[in-house]
Design a protein around this motif. Structure first.
Motif, mmCIF file in Angstrom:
data_model
loop_
_atom_site.group_PDB
_atom_site.id
_atom_site.type_symbol
_atom_site.label_atom_id
_atom_site.label_comp_id
_atom_site.label_asym_id
_atom_site.label_seq_id
_atom_site.Cartn_x
_atom_site.Cartn_y
_atom_site.Cartn_z
ATOM 1 N N LEU A 175 0.794 -1.021 -0.033
ATOM 2 C CA LEU A 175 -0.011 -0.073 -0.078
ATOM 3 C C LEU A 175 0.932 1.249 -0.121
ATOM 4 O O LEU A 175 0.381 2.419 -0.458
ATOM 5 C CB LEU A 175 -0.983 0.096 1.142
ATOM 6 N N GLY A 176 2.052 1.172 0.686
ATOM 7 C CA GLY A 176 2.904 2.293 0.847
ATOM 8 C C GLY A 176 3.575 2.644 -0.445
ATOM 9 O O GLY A 176 3.638 3.902 -0.875
ATOM 10 N N PRO A 178 2.549 2.840 -4.028
ATOM 11 C CA PRO A 178 2.025 3.971 -4.689
ATOM 12 C C PRO A 178 2.019 5.639 -4.006
ATOM 13 O O PRO A 178 2.239 6.380 -5.057
ATOM 14 C CB PRO A 178 0.432 3.565 -4.971
ATOM 15 N N LEU A 179 2.135 5.277 -2.900
ATOM 16 C CA LEU A 179 2.110 6.641 -2.285
ATOM 17 C C LEU A 179 3.454 7.451 -2.437
ATOM 18 O O LEU A 179 3.579 8.709 -2.379
ATOM 19 C CB LEU A 179 1.804 6.733 -0.669
ATOM 20 N N TRP A 206 -4.347 7.675 -4.143
ATOM 21 C CA TRP A 206 -4.461 7.860 -2.860
ATOM 22 C C TRP A 206 -5.432 7.196 -1.941
ATOM 23 O O TRP A 206 -5.437 7.233 -0.780
ATOM 24 C CB TRP A 206 -4.933 9.364 -2.810
ATOM 25 N N THR A 207 -6.006 6.185 -2.708
ATOM 26 C CA THR A 207 -7.040 5.324 -1.734
ATOM 27 C C THR A 207 -6.086 4.635 -0.993
ATOM 28 O O THR A 207 -6.399 4.446 0.322
ATOM 29 C CB THR A 207 -7.683 4.543 -2.532
ATOM 30 N N PRO A 208 -4.718 3.949 -1.287
ATOM 31 C CA PRO A 208 -3.771 3.239 -0.340
ATOM 32 C C PRO A 208 -3.692 4.267 0.919
ATOM 33 O O PRO A 208 -3.390 3.761 2.133
ATOM 34 C CB PRO A 208 -2.702 3.151 -0.980
ATOM 35 N N LEU A 209 -3.655 5.673 0.780
ATOM 36 C CA LEU A 209 -3.507 6.313 2.105
ATOM 37 C C LEU A 209 -4.793 6.066 2.893
ATOM 38 O O LEU A 209 -4.476 6.091 4.118
ATOM 39 C CB LEU A 209 -3.162 7.778 1.643
ATOM 40 N N LEU A 266 -4.337 2.842 4.800
ATOM 41 C CA LEU A 266 -3.368 2.980 5.629
ATOM 42 C C LEU A 266 -3.772 3.250 6.942
ATOM 43 O O LEU A 266 -3.704 2.994 7.905
ATOM 44 C CB LEU A 266 -2.144 3.499 5.277
#
Lengths: 265, 284
Positions: free
Chosen positions: B101-102, B104-105, B159-162, B165
Motif C-alpha cells: 500500500l505504501g 503508490p504513495l 491515494w486510496t492506499p493512504l 493505511l
C-alpha cells in the motif's frame, strides 16, 4: 475469510498494473513501444537505464532530490518534535488557534506561492539551493509532522514526565533518555510522511531551482516537452525515482507497524 | 522545572515564518495591487477580489474543483475502509500489505503522470487498446469525459492506499474486547461495524477526510501531465488555473484568487471537521 483475501489480492493486482506497465515499458526498445503492443517485452533491454546512469544531468538531479529531501526531513523533525511536545503538554493562551493556523498551511495551494517564494528566496540567496527547496517544503511538512507527533505524544501519559522529575531527572535528560525513545515509532512515521511528501512534490521544487539544485522530478518533466517523447527513457527514470521511497519504506516498516499498531498516524 | 511552551514552539514558528507566513503575506500584498511589469504597483484595495469573483473562468474552475473533491471523498473513503477491513490483522501478511500500500504513495506526482500517460496514451497505452476491443473509442486528448474520468481514476488509484493505511491504523487500535462484547450481545456484522468499528475509527477518518480534501483540492500535476488541463478546460483544476495566472504575471489577480482559494479550502475543511466531530457527539 478466504473471499476477503481474494478481493484484497485482486485489488493489489489492479493497484500494480500501471506500475507494471511502467516497468515493462522501461525495459523495451523505443521501437517496440511505438510499433507493437506487448505485455512482456519481446526483447529485454537495459539501454534506457544505462543512458540514465551515464548521464551527468540525471545523476546529479537524483543526488539533488535526495539532498533536499533529507535536509527537509532533518529540519522538520528537529523543529516538529519540540513543537508537538508543547501542544501535547500545555494548553496555553491561543494554543488551539495556533494549532489550527499551522494546519491551514497544510491546505495552502503551493501553486499560489510560486511567485512570492521566488521573490523572497532570491532576496535571501536561497534560490536554486538545496536548503531553499528544503525550507519551502516545510510549508506542508512541519504542520503534518506536528499533527502526527502530537497524536503520538498525547498517547504517552503525563505521569511519566512527572515521575521523571521526582526521580531527579533534569528536563534535557528526561527528554533525551526517556521521552524520545518512547515516541521513536512516531518520529519514524512522521519522517516517512515528510520524506514522501517532499520527494513527490513538484511545483515548488520546479519553480525554486534552475540548475544547482534541480531535482529529478523536474528533469523528468523536461524530458516530456522534448520533441519525440522518449517513453522508454522516461519510464526507466520513473522506475528509478520510486526506488528510494521503496527502500525508505523497507527500513522503517517496523516503526510503521508499531506506529500503526498504536493507532496514531 | 519544565521550560515554557513557547520556547518549544519557537523553532517551528521561525521556520514556518520563512516557508509560510512571509510568502502568504507577499501574496496578500500582491492581491491588493494592480501590478504591471516595469511600473510601480498601484494600490487598488479589493478590486482584484471583485474581478476574480466575477470571472466565469474562476467560477468554473472552482465549481469543477469542488465537485471533483467531493467525488474523490465519496469514493476513496469507503473504498479505503473496505480495503483496511480486508487486510490481515497480524503476521507476515500484514507487513506485506502495508508495504504494497505504501508504494503508490511514494511515486512522485509527475511519475504518476508519466505512468498514466504510458497507460492511456493513444497509440502506446493499454487502456485505449483494451477499450477499443469493446468498441469504445477512448482518447484523453479529444474527449472531455475520458480526460475527467481518467484524472479522477488517477487520484483514486494513487491515494486510496493512504486512506486504507490510516483506516488500518485505526482498526489496529480497537481492543478485541469491544468485538467480543458485541458478539456476546449478538450484534450482526453490520451492527458491529456501525456501532463499534465506525465510531472508534472516527478520529482517524477525520484525518483521512481532511488530508484527502486538502490534497485533492490542490491537484495540479496529474491533469497538467495528462492533457495540460484540456480538452478545453475540462481538467483545468483550480491550482492549474491559479498557477497559469501567476505564470503569466497577472500577479494581482493570481494573488486575490490564491487568497480566496485558500479560504475556501479552510472553510470546507472546517465544515467537514465540525460535522464529523458533531456526528460523534450525537451518537454518544
Amino acid at each position: 475469510m478466504k473471499k476477503r483475501y481474494l478481493g484484497l489480492a485482486v485489488y493489489f493486482v489492479i493497484l500494480f498494473i500501471p506500475i507494471y506497465w511502467m516497468v515493462v515499458t522501461s525495459l523495451k526498445t523505443d521501437q517496440e513501444i511505438l510499433s507493437e503492443f506487448t505485455l512482456i517485452p519481446s526483447e529485454v533491454t537495459f539501454e534506457n537505464y544505462a543512458e540514465i546512469f551515464s548521464s551527468e544531468v540525471w545523476r546529479s538531479s537524483f543526488v539533488n532530490s535526495l539532498m533536499y529531501v533529507l535536509l527537509n526531513v532533518l529540519i522538520t523533525v528537529a523543529v516538529a518534535v519540540p513543537g508537538a511536545y508543547a501542544f501535547s503538554r500545555w494548553t496555553f493562551r491561543g494554543s488551539h488557534h495556533l494549532f489550527f493556523w499551522l494546519l491551514t498551511n497544510r491546505m495552502a495551494p503551493a501553486a499560489a506561492f510560486i511567485v512570492p517564494f521566488i521573490e523572497v528566496y532570491s532576496a535571501l540567496g536561497l534560490f536554486d539551493t538545496h536548503l531553499g527547496v528544503a525550507l519551502a517544503h516545510c510549508l506542508f511538512n512541519i504542520p503534518l509532522a506536528i499533527w502526527i507527533l502530537e497524536g503520538f505524544m498525547s498517547g504517552i501519559p503525563r505521569e511519566i514526565d512527572e515521575t521523571a522529575y521526582i526521580d531527579g531527572y533534569s528536563f534535557p535528560r528526561f527528554f533525551g533518555k526517556i521521552f524520545l525513545p518512547l515516541i521513536g515509532p512516531g518520529i519514524g512515521v512522521a519522517a516517512f510522511f515528510c520524506f514522501t511528501f517532499s520527494w513527490v512534490e513538484l511545483i515548488l521544487a520546479k519553480s525554486l531551482t534552475v540548475t544547482n539544485a534541480k531535482p529529478v522530478v523536474v528533469t523528468l518533466t523536461v524530458g516530456i516537452g522534448a520533441e519525440g517523447v522518449r517513453w522508454g527513457l522516461l519510464a526507466a527514470a520513473g522506475v528509478l525515482t520510486v526506488i528510494p521511497g521503496a527502500i525508505a519504506v523497507f527500513f522503517i516498516r517496523k516503526y510503521m507497524a508499531k506506529g500503526f499498531a498504536l493507532g496514531r498516524v | 522545572m519544565k521550560p515554557h511552551p513557547w520556547l518549544f514552539l519557537l523553532p517551528a514558528l521561525a521556520i514556518m515564518a520563512m516557508s509560510a507566513f512571509i510568502p502568504l503575506m507577499t501574496v496578500v500584498n500582491y492581491s491588493l495591487h494592480y501590478i504591471f511589469v516595469g511600473s510601480e504597483p498601484e494600490y487598488v484595495g479589493l478590486a482584484n477580489y471583485v474581478e476574480v469573483l466575477q470571472d466565469p473562468a474562476f467560477r468554473g474552475a472552482l465549481l469543477r474543483q469542488i465537485v471533483f473533491s467531493l467525488l474523490v471523498l465519496a469514493v476513496e473513503i469507503p473504498f479505503g475502509i473496505a480495503i483496511a477491513l480486508a487486510m490481515p490483522r497480524k503476521g507476515w501478511g500484514s507487513g506485506v500489505a502495508l508495504v504494497l500500500l505504501g508504494i503508490p504513495l511514494l511515486i512522485p506526482y509527475n511519475v504518476v503522470g508519466i505512468i498514466w500517460r504510458l497507460f492511456t496514451q493513444t497509440g502506446i497505452g493499454v487502456v485505449p487498446r483494451a477499450l477499443a476491443l469493446i468498441g469504445y473509442n477512448y482518447n484523453v486528448s479529444l474527449h472531455q469525459f475520458d480526460a475527467v474520468i481518467t484524472v479522477f481514476l488517477i487520484d483514486v488509484w494513487h491515494w486510496t492506499p493512504l486512506v486504507a493505511l490510516l483506516a488500518y491504523a485505526g482498526l489496529q487500535s480497537i481492543p478485541d474486547a469491544f468485538y467480543r462484547a458485541a458478539q456476546i450481545d449478538g450484534a450482526s456484522a453490520v451492527a458491529t461495524f456501525r456501532y463499534v468499528t465506525l465510531p472508534k475509527l472516527r478520529p482517524v477518518l477525520i484525518l483521512a477526510v481532511l488530508l484527502r480534501l486538502m490534497d485533492s483540492f490542490k491537484i495540479y500535476s496529474e491533469p497538467l501531465l495528462l492533457t495540460g488541463g484540456g480538452p478545453g478546460n475540462a481538467t483545468t483544476s483550480l491550482s492549474l488555473f491559479v498557477a497559469r495566472k501567476a505564470e503569466s504575471f497577472e500577479l494581482g489577480y493570481a494573488g486575490a484568487a490564491s487568497v480566496i482559494y485558500l479560504y475556501i479550502v479552510i472553510l470546507l475543511s472546517f465544515i467537514f471537521f465540525q460535522a464529523m466531530t458533531r456526528a460523534g457527539e450525537v451518537r454518544r
